[in-house]
Scaffold this active site. Structure first.
Site, PDB file in Angstrom:
ATOM      1  NE  ARG A   1       4.116  -1.055   7.308  1.00  0.00           N
ATOM      2  CZ  ARG A   1       3.593  -0.584   6.179  1.00  0.00           C
ATOM      3  NH1 ARG A   1       2.270  -0.442   6.062  1.00  0.00           N
ATOM      4  NH2 ARG A   1       4.371  -0.241   5.157  1.00  0.00           N
TER       5      ARG A   1
ATOM      6  CE  LYS B   1      -3.022  -1.801   4.821  1.00  0.00           C
ATOM      7  NZ  LYS B   1      -2.544  -3.140   5.180  1.00  0.00           N
TER       8      LYS B   1
END
Length: 283
Positions: free
Chosen positions: A265, A231
């Site tokens: 995740r 991210k």
């Protein structure tokens, strides 16, 4: 260390009759059935590509596969529930047929899509909106009696960047979880996993403020998921793009484990599984 906390965190999930123990952290592999997810390499828009990715992730040690057909990156194009289901359901059915022991999570905020996915063989519902974008989601989860990943987000993927304003991000996210979990408990939902929602309606400083205090979410006594893979909170700090962020992801995943994460995740399962093994060897 997180494991020494006096809080009695719930560490088991019932996923379609499979009892999953989260005392040892688990890895969730991301399979995006989308043409526009933020990390281009993760895009697996065909059934064959998704099956190949599922096979690799399971071989690399994924305990869960999280399958999504709606891109939730900032500013993503909104698609209809019918289009989302048309992308998603054939992939779930194919993975269930090829890998019947795999534990599947469906990444959707729409209750009708979630229900169709569970009927097709999914075991968990991963809702980025925490029930805020579909008033029927909590009741659907309760009726289906499946584990539910409750994520924090404000707004929608289309406008969440403008919603990234907080006086005290940790306590606002904590209050959100307390309120939502109370609603879920009252409806009879037994298995809830919380996800702080890194990158969703959060600026860089908000993401790291949450990471610094992630262990404090243990006061809720619920399993904790960390979704920071590739991210902007990583490559925005280090430079480059999502394609350059694997090393930073591994470093931050290891920090998340030290702060009590039960599920990582990730796009890169092998590296995350290795991080878990090394972290466990140091406990």
């Amino acid at each position: 260390m997180a494991k020494d906390t006096f809080f009695r965190k719930k560490i088991t999930l019932n996923a379609g009759g499979k009892l999953i123990n989260l005392a040892a952290p688990k890895v969730m592999g991301i399979i995006n059935i989308t043409p526009d997810s933020f990390y281009a390499t993760s895009r697996k828009p065909s059934v064959d590509e998704a099956l190949q990715q599922a096979q690799k992730m399971l071989a690399d040690g994924a305990a869960f596969l999280d399958i999504g057909a709606y891109s939730s990156r900032p500013g993503a194009v909104d698609i209809t529930a019918a289009e989302e289901a048309d992308r998603l359901l054939p992939v779930i059915e194919a993975i269930v047929a090829a890998f019947p022991d795999a534990v599947l999570s469906v990444d959707t905020f729409r209750s009708q899509v979630a229900e169709a996915a569970v009927k097709a063989g999914a075991h968990l519902i991963n809702d980025i909106s925490g029930g805020t974008l579909d008033a029927g989601m909590f009741a659907t989860v309760a009726r289906l009696q499946v584990p539910y990943i409750l994520m924090h987000m404000k707004g929608t993927p289309q406008n969440m960047v403008q919603m990234a304003q907080y006086d005290d991000v940790f306590n606002e996210v904590l209050d959100y979880f307390v309120s939502k979990y109370q609603q879920l408990k009252q409806l009879g939902v037994h298995d809830v996993i919380i996800d702080p929602g890194f990158g969703f309606a959060k600026k860089q400083e908000h993401n790291y403020a949450l990471m610094k205090r992630m262990q404090d979410f243990d006061i809720l006594e619920l399993p904790l998921l960390a979704g920071i893979s590739r991210k902007k909170m990583i490559y925005g700090l280090l430079g480059g793009t999502a394609a350059d962020a694997l090393n930073g992801t591994t470093a931050l995943n290891t920090i998340a484990l030290s702060k009590g994460a039960n599920i990582l995740r990730v796009h890169d399962v092998k590296e995350a599984v290795e991080a878990v093994k090394i972290w466990e060897a140091c406990q």
